[in-house]
Write a protein that holds these residues in place. Sequence first.
Motif, PDB file in Angstrom:
ATOM      1  N   ASP A  26      47.223 -91.484 -29.398  1.00 51.41           N
ATOM      2  CA  ASP A  26      46.507 -90.363 -30.001  1.00 51.41           C
ATOM      3  C   ASP A  26      46.326 -90.568 -31.499  1.00 51.41           C
ATOM      4  OD1 ASP A  26      46.228 -89.079 -27.593  1.00 51.41           O
ATOM      5  OD2 ASP A  26      48.064 -87.899 -27.810  1.00 51.41           O
ATOM      6  N   GLU A  27      47.321 -91.160 -32.153  1.00 49.53           N
ATOM      7  CA  GLU A  27      47.210 -91.408 -33.591  1.00 49.53           C
ATOM      8  C   GLU A  27      46.065 -92.370 -33.885  1.00 49.53           C
ATOM      9  OE1 GLU A  27      49.840 -93.357 -37.257  1.00 49.53           O
ATOM     10  OE2 GLU A  27      50.729 -93.118 -35.254  1.00 49.53           O
ATOM     11  N   VAL A  28      45.982 -93.435 -33.098  1.00 43.97           N
ATOM     12  CA  VAL A  28      44.914 -94.415 -33.310  1.00 43.97           C
ATOM     13  C   VAL A  28      43.551 -93.817 -32.968  1.00 43.97           C
ATOM     14  CG1 VAL A  28      43.976 -96.612 -32.474  1.00 43.97           C
ATOM     15  CG2 VAL A  28      46.413 -96.403 -32.964  1.00 43.97           C
ATOM     16  N   ARG A  29      43.511 -93.022 -31.923  1.00 40.09           N
ATOM     17  CA  ARG A  29      42.253 -92.395 -31.530  1.00 40.09           C
ATOM     18  C   ARG A  29      41.720 -91.495 -32.636  1.00 40.09           C
ATOM     19  NH1 ARG A  29      41.345 -88.663 -26.100  1.00 40.09           N
ATOM     20  NH2 ARG A  29      39.068 -88.654 -26.162  1.00 40.09           N
ATOM     21  N   GLY A  57      43.134 -99.922 -32.600  1.00 42.54           N
ATOM     22  CA  GLY A  57      41.777 -99.493 -32.277  1.00 42.54           C
ATOM     23  C   GLY A  57      40.781-100.258 -33.122  1.00 42.54           C
ATOM     24  N   ARG A  58      39.657-100.653 -32.513  1.00 43.92           N
ATOM     25  CA  ARG A  58      38.658-101.447 -33.246  1.00 43.92           C
ATOM     26  C   ARG A  58      37.364-100.662 -33.380  1.00 43.92           C
ATOM     27  NH1 ARG A  58      37.588-107.031 -30.887  1.00 43.92           N
ATOM     28  NH2 ARG A  58      37.263-107.616 -33.071  1.00 43.92           N
ATOM     29  N   GLU A 108      37.143 -96.947 -25.198  1.00 43.76           N
ATOM     30  CA  GLU A 108      37.257 -96.560 -26.607  1.00 43.76           C
ATOM     31  C   GLU A 108      37.721 -97.716 -27.476  1.00 43.76           C
ATOM     32  OE1 GLU A 108      39.905 -93.206 -26.253  1.00 43.76           O
ATOM     33  OE2 GLU A 108      38.231 -91.820 -26.485  1.00 43.76           O
ATOM     34  N   ASN A 109      37.925 -98.884 -26.885  1.00 43.16           N
ATOM     35  CA  ASN A 109      38.350-100.072 -27.617  1.00 43.16           C
ATOM     36  C   ASN A 109      39.717 -99.863 -28.270  1.00 43.16           C
ATOM     37  OD1 ASN A 109      38.011-102.705 -28.275  1.00 43.16           O
ATOM     38  ND2 ASN A 109      36.256-102.397 -29.615  1.00 43.16           N
ATOM     39  N   ILE A 110      40.650 -99.294 -27.533  1.00 42.14           N
ATOM     40  CA  ILE A 110      42.023 -99.084 -27.985  1.00 42.14           C
ATOM     41  C   ILE A 110      42.956 -99.835 -27.038  1.00 42.14           C
ATOM     42  CG2 ILE A 110      43.844 -97.382 -28.396  1.00 42.14           C
ATOM     43  CD1 ILE A 110      41.691 -95.324 -28.955  1.00 42.14           C
ATOM     44  N   ARG A 111      43.884-100.572 -27.604  1.00 43.39           N
ATOM     45  CA  ARG A 111      44.819-101.326 -26.777  1.00 43.39           C
ATOM     46  C   ARG A 111      46.199-101.327 -27.418  1.00 43.39           C
ATOM     47  NH1 ARG A 111      46.109-106.622 -28.319  1.00 43.39           N
ATOM     48  NH2 ARG A 111      45.152-107.261 -30.304  1.00 43.39           N
ATOM     49  N   VAL A 166      42.295-100.308 -36.846  1.00 43.20           N
ATOM     50  CA  VAL A 166      43.261 -99.324 -37.337  1.00 43.20           C
ATOM     51  C   VAL A 166      44.472 -99.384 -36.403  1.00 43.20           C
ATOM     52  CG1 VAL A 166      41.544 -97.781 -38.353  1.00 43.20           C
ATOM     53  CG2 VAL A 166      42.183 -97.480 -35.959  1.00 43.20           C
ATOM     54  N   TYR A 167      45.644 -99.009 -36.938  1.00 42.69           N
ATOM     55  CA  TYR A 167      46.874 -99.144 -36.174  1.00 42.69           C
ATOM     56  C   TYR A 167      47.657 -97.828 -36.189  1.00 42.69           C
ATOM     57  CZ  TYR A 167      45.762-104.075 -36.864  1.00 42.69           C
ATOM     58  OH  TYR A 167      45.130-105.288 -36.902  1.00 42.69           O
TER      59      TYR A 167
END
Length: 376
Positions: free
Chosen positions: A42-45, A19-20, A6-9, A36-37
């Motif tokens: 879960d917030e970023v997702r 997240g990108r 999901e491109n989240i780190r 996004v930050y």
Amino acid sequence: MGRHVENIRRRKDDGRWEGRYKVYHEEKKKYVYRSVYGHTYDEVREKLSVKRSIEKLAAKNILYSDSPGESGNAVLFSQAADEWLAYIQKKCKYSTYIKYSTIYGTHVCSLLGDSPLIDVTDARLQAEIPEHLSESIYCIVNQILRYINSHYYTKLPPLTRDNTRAEKKSIETLSLSEQTRLLSCLYTKMDKYKTATYISLCLGLRLGEICALKWSDIDSSNLTLTIRHTVQRITSAALSDEIAKTDLLESEPKSDCSKRIIPISCELLRMLDRIYSKQPYIFGTDRPLEPRTMQYQFKRILKEAAVDDRNFHILRHTFATNCVEKGVDIKSLSEILGHSDVKITLNRYVHPTMDVKRLQLEQLIHFYNQIYSQAL
């Protein structure tokens, strides 16, 4: 793993989650990444989900242009295809571009050109592209679809031909008796065309490669021949409504692997010395040998040798098959042929007969018997 997909780190510097997602940059005319930050994954997702939904809506608007003069206020398949052609013209060889543009202009444009992108569905493609058309046409359509998907942010499915793929033709080679008659002919009153034929039979060179050979490609000290160029006749005005003209184009081989150094024998070197001239090209003059001339001369030689008419490329197939039967290792053969992958050589030429398989298994049994005898 799921978070990576999901491109989240999680950032190491401040501990926040990042997240990108991709957005289309109007000035750069390409997609770029935005971030996004949040304090939790879960917030970023959730933020990413919102951003991607917005981008999908924006992408859909790209499919429906408000620019005046466009048919039905929609971006047409032909417009995207023209963009693709301009894109590949900068990335591939000119001869490849001409081939692709010819296939598109001849077979694809009339079928799909006037269709809005939003109407190019899998069902539509299956209906519009006849199954009997060659694999290359399907390849061109799918390349255009991939370009549309990457630049218009769509999800057009690739075109498939389930259960319609033609069976692969077996490789045709000259029989042993035909090779015997051909070699007898080549050694009789050998000229430059017979020399070219003999070298192709001994080294597996392609027609364009033999026609483009220069004396500077021969290293007599190290007994090597370097393949640096190829020549072919291509259409110079592929998309013109006028009668297409052709040009003789000399270019680099079709892949980096096709640029290769091949060892040659002293006998081949002596043959070349007999036809030496001060012209730069071995079989041409100040220009490469015309492939059509070589093909015509090859057919003349076959007729003289009482061998059925064949294409010049049969020499390459015969060379490769002979090498396999004589036990040349496949890696060496693959490099001599200029294949990009040894799998190509294996799939195309390595088809052992039942007698060969039986002999190999008998050798294994003989090996086992030796081991058993030594243990007694």
